[in-house]
Scaffold this active site. Sequence first.
Site, PDB file in Angstrom:
ATOM      1  N   TYR A 158       0.857  -1.200   0.000  1.00 29.24           N
ATOM      2  CA  TYR A 158       0.000   0.000   0.000  1.00 29.24           C
ATOM      3  C   TYR A 158       0.894   1.252   0.000  1.00 29.24           C
ATOM      4  CZ  TYR A 158      -4.294   2.662   0.577  1.00 29.24           C
ATOM      5  OH  TYR A 158      -5.347   3.531   0.388  1.00 29.24           O
ATOM      6  N   LYS A 165      -3.017   8.568   2.760  1.00 30.88           N
ATOM      7  CA  LYS A 165      -4.284   8.447   3.510  1.00 30.88           C
ATOM      8  C   LYS A 165      -4.136   9.023   4.923  1.00 30.88           C
ATOM      9  CE  LYS A 165      -7.056   6.439   0.466  1.00 30.88           C
ATOM     10  NZ  LYS A 165      -8.020   7.285  -0.269  1.00 30.88           N
TER      11      LYS A 165
HETATM   12  P1  NAD Z   1     -12.365   3.568  -8.389  1.00 35.46           P
HETATM   13  O1  NAD Z   1     -11.220   3.265  -9.288  1.00 35.46           O
HETATM   14  O2  NAD Z   1     -13.699   3.150  -8.839  1.00 35.46           O
HETATM   15  O3  NAD Z   1     -12.382   5.109  -8.010  1.00 35.46           O
HETATM   16  C1  NAD Z   1     -11.236   5.925  -8.036  1.00 35.46           C
HETATM   17  C2  NAD Z   1     -11.632   7.182  -8.769  1.00 35.46           C
HETATM   18  O4  NAD Z   1     -10.594   8.154  -8.719  1.00 35.46           O
HETATM   19  C3  NAD Z   1     -11.926   6.924 -10.265  1.00 35.46           C
HETATM   20  O5  NAD Z   1     -13.232   7.360 -10.536  1.00 35.46           O
HETATM   21  C4  NAD Z   1     -10.903   7.802 -10.976  1.00 35.46           C
HETATM   22  O6  NAD Z   1     -11.398   8.344 -12.174  1.00 35.46           O
HETATM   23  C5  NAD Z   1     -10.690   8.873  -9.920  1.00 35.46           C
HETATM   24  N1  NAD Z   1      -9.484   9.669 -10.156  1.00 35.46           N
HETATM   25  C6  NAD Z   1      -8.176   9.274 -10.098  1.00 35.46           C
HETATM   26  N2  NAD Z   1      -7.359  10.297 -10.439  1.00 35.46           N
HETATM   27  C7  NAD Z   1      -8.159  11.370 -10.698  1.00 35.46           C
HETATM   28  C8  NAD Z   1      -7.919  12.710 -11.112  1.00 35.46           C
HETATM   29  N3  NAD Z   1      -6.681  13.162 -11.337  1.00 35.46           N
HETATM   30  N4  NAD Z   1      -8.980  13.537 -11.279  1.00 35.46           N
HETATM   31  C9  NAD Z   1     -10.240  13.087 -11.075  1.00 35.46           C
HETATM   32  N5  NAD Z   1     -10.536  11.839 -10.685  1.00 35.46           N
HETATM   33  C10 NAD Z   1      -9.507  10.982 -10.505  1.00 35.46           C
HETATM   34  O7  NAD Z   1     -11.982   2.848  -6.994  1.00 35.46           O
HETATM   35  P2  NAD Z   1     -12.650   2.925  -5.549  1.00 35.46           P
HETATM   36  O8  NAD Z   1     -12.153   1.711  -4.846  1.00 35.46           O
HETATM   37  O9  NAD Z   1     -14.100   3.169  -5.650  1.00 35.46           O
HETATM   38  O10 NAD Z   1     -11.884   4.176  -4.897  1.00 35.46           O
HETATM   39  C11 NAD Z   1     -12.542   5.315  -4.398  1.00 35.46           C
HETATM   40  C12 NAD Z   1     -11.903   5.768  -3.085  1.00 35.46           C
HETATM   41  O11 NAD Z   1     -12.103   4.765  -2.093  1.00 35.46           O
HETATM   42  C13 NAD Z   1     -10.397   6.002  -3.153  1.00 35.46           C
HETATM   43  O12 NAD Z   1     -10.067   7.137  -2.374  1.00 35.46           O
HETATM   44  C14 NAD Z   1      -9.836   4.757  -2.490  1.00 35.46           C
HETATM   45  O13 NAD Z   1      -8.577   5.009  -1.931  1.00 35.46           O
HETATM   46  C15 NAD Z   1     -10.888   4.543  -1.425  1.00 35.46           C
HETATM   47  N6  NAD Z   1     -10.909   3.213  -0.820  1.00 35.46           N
HETATM   48  C16 NAD Z   1     -10.982   2.104  -1.589  1.00 35.46           C
HETATM   49  C17 NAD Z   1     -11.002   0.851  -0.985  1.00 35.46           C
HETATM   50  C18 NAD Z   1     -11.026  -0.419  -1.815  1.00 35.46           C
HETATM   51  O14 NAD Z   1     -10.633  -1.459  -1.295  1.00 35.46           O
HETATM   52  N7  NAD Z   1     -11.501  -0.382  -3.056  1.00 35.46           N
HETATM   53  C19 NAD Z   1     -10.980   0.731   0.421  1.00 35.46           C
HETATM   54  C20 NAD Z   1     -10.925   1.914   1.185  1.00 35.46           C
HETATM   55  C21 NAD Z   1     -10.891   3.146   0.549  1.00 35.46           C
HETATM   56  O1  0WE Z   2      -6.852   3.081  -1.901  1.00 34.95           O
HETATM   57  C1  0WE Z   2      -6.857   1.998  -2.460  1.00 34.95           C
HETATM   58  C2  0WE Z   2      -6.297   1.845  -3.856  1.00 34.95           C
HETATM   59  C3  0WE Z   2      -5.765   3.109  -4.396  1.00 34.95           C
HETATM   60  C4  0WE Z   2      -4.967   3.009  -5.652  1.00 34.95           C
HETATM   61  C5  0WE Z   2      -4.981   1.933  -6.528  1.00 34.95           C
HETATM   62  C6  0WE Z   2      -4.216   1.967  -7.685  1.00 34.95           C
HETATM   63  C7  0WE Z   2      -4.162   0.833  -8.664  1.00 34.95           C
HETATM   64  C8  0WE Z   2      -3.771   1.270 -10.056  1.00 34.95           C
HETATM   65  C9  0WE Z   2      -4.147   4.067  -5.937  1.00 34.95           C
HETATM   66  N1  0WE Z   2      -3.397   4.123  -7.047  1.00 34.95           N
HETATM   67  C10 0WE Z   2      -3.428   3.110  -7.918  1.00 34.95           C
HETATM   68  N2  0WE Z   2      -2.633   3.217  -9.023  1.00 34.95           N
HETATM   69  C11 0WE Z   2      -2.712   2.343 -10.063  1.00 34.95           C
HETATM   70  O2  0WE Z   2      -1.953   2.455 -11.052  1.00 34.95           O
HETATM   71  N3  0WE Z   2      -7.342   0.913  -1.786  1.00 34.95           N
HETATM   72  C12 0WE Z   2      -7.707   1.057  -0.405  1.00 34.95           C
HETATM   73  C13 0WE Z   2      -7.426  -0.445  -2.375  1.00 34.95           C
HETATM   74  C14 0WE Z   2      -6.155  -1.155  -2.066  1.00 34.95           C
HETATM   75  O3  0WE Z   2      -5.042  -0.940  -2.792  1.00 34.95           O
HETATM   76  C15 0WE Z   2      -4.035  -1.714  -2.232  1.00 34.95           C
HETATM   77  C16 0WE Z   2      -4.530  -2.407  -1.136  1.00 34.95           C
HETATM   78  C17 0WE Z   2      -5.893  -2.044  -1.014  1.00 34.95           C
HETATM   79  C18 0WE Z   2      -6.856  -2.511   0.035  1.00 34.95           C
HETATM   80  C19 0WE Z   2      -2.696  -1.835  -2.616  1.00 34.95           C
HETATM   81  C20 0WE Z   2      -1.867  -2.681  -1.902  1.00 34.95           C
HETATM   82  C21 0WE Z   2      -2.341  -3.368  -0.799  1.00 34.95           C
HETATM   83  C22 0WE Z   2      -3.677  -3.237  -0.409  1.00 34.95           C
END
Ligand code: NAD
Ligand code: 0WE
Length: 258
Positions: A158, A165
């Site tokens: 991560y 974060k």
């Molecule tokens: P997702 O890929 O569906 O959403 C990420 C979004 O970020 C996308 O819509 C992308 O277009 C947008 N984005 C990235 N760079 C950008 C930029 N320069 N300008 C505008 N938009 C931009 O994935 P998600 O899992 O729904 O992620 C949403 C949030 O939730 C993130 O902050 C992620 O860290 C957080 N999150 C995700 C998880 C998980 O396990 N999926 C867990 C906890 C928190």
């Molecule tokens: O916040 C996230 C993911 C955010 C994310 C994911 C990517 C994948 C593609 C940010 N940047 C990128 N860049 C890319 O090119 N999460 C909370 C989901 C997540 O991501 C992980 C996790 C978990 C959970 C990465 C490593 C280990 C655990």
Amino acid sequence: MIDLKGKVAVVFGLANKRSIAYSVAQKLAEAGATLVLSYQSERLQREAEELLSDLGQTGTGRAFQCDVSRDDQIDALFAQIASAFPKIDILIHSIGFAPADALKNDFLLTTREDFRIAHDVSVYSLIAVARGATPLMTDGGAMLTLTYYGAEKVFPNYNVMGVAKAGLEAAVRYLATSLGAKNIRVNAISAGPIRTLAARGIGEFSQILNAVTARAPLHRNVEQAEVGNTALFLCSPLASGITGEITFVDCGFNITGV
Ligand code: NAD
Ligand code: 0WE
């Protein structure tokens, strides 16, 4: 029942139906809110219009393009929103990004540029869109961002996102303090791991999901809809006394020791 009729919600980070933001938007729309979707690039325009119609917002909601790493695009976005709606009430920030290499390589090797991009897109953007939204939140409001437990504890790979974060969670507290006098609340949901686009290509993701099933008090992973329901609560008058808070929606995983 939470009633958001007459309220306008601006949602950042809705890439597709699996996005956490989709579920949040769905719950807000079901409660009666009008949606403004903001998508990252022109390439996503058709999808955004389709998502608006899936969310029952044809003719009421709007979709506008905005790359949050660009100040000019943020300014243009809020100018467009201001010309379409007299006020807004809710802002959802569901955006996180770090260059793929930074999530693959040893944390020690994090480059200055990858650190900058991760913090620019994942942390500074919250401050920037909050500032853009504030003049339109004339009746008070609620802002919400999405964070992850990697802010507090180390998860393999991560990496710089964990550092970002941690910064995001601190930004929530400082923004809550800055905006409290305007009756604007700022909160975060710390969601458990969910398979979305942002989880694609992350090698250890299945292991992380399995650890939650094994260890979390509820012995299962969280669903998008559960994050959406908590988001609806935090953005509603039911949460009028809550600001600057990080609410875990993770089936209890974060309370466990082993
Ligand atoms: P997702 O890929 O569906 O959403 C990420 C979004 O970020 C996308 O819509 C992308 O277009 C947008 N984005 C990235 N760079 C950008 C930029 N320069 N300008 C505008 N938009 C931009 O994935 P998600 O899992 O729904 O992620 C949403 C949030 O939730 C993130 O902050 C992620 O860290 C957080 N999150 C995700 C998880 C998980 O396990 N999926 C867990 C906890 C928190
Ligand atoms: O916040 C996230 C993911 C955010 C994310 C994911 C990517 C994948 C593609 C940010 N940047 C990128 N860049 C890319 O090119 N999460 C909370 C989901 C997540 O991501 C992980 C996790 C978990 C959970 C990465 C490593 C280990 C655990």
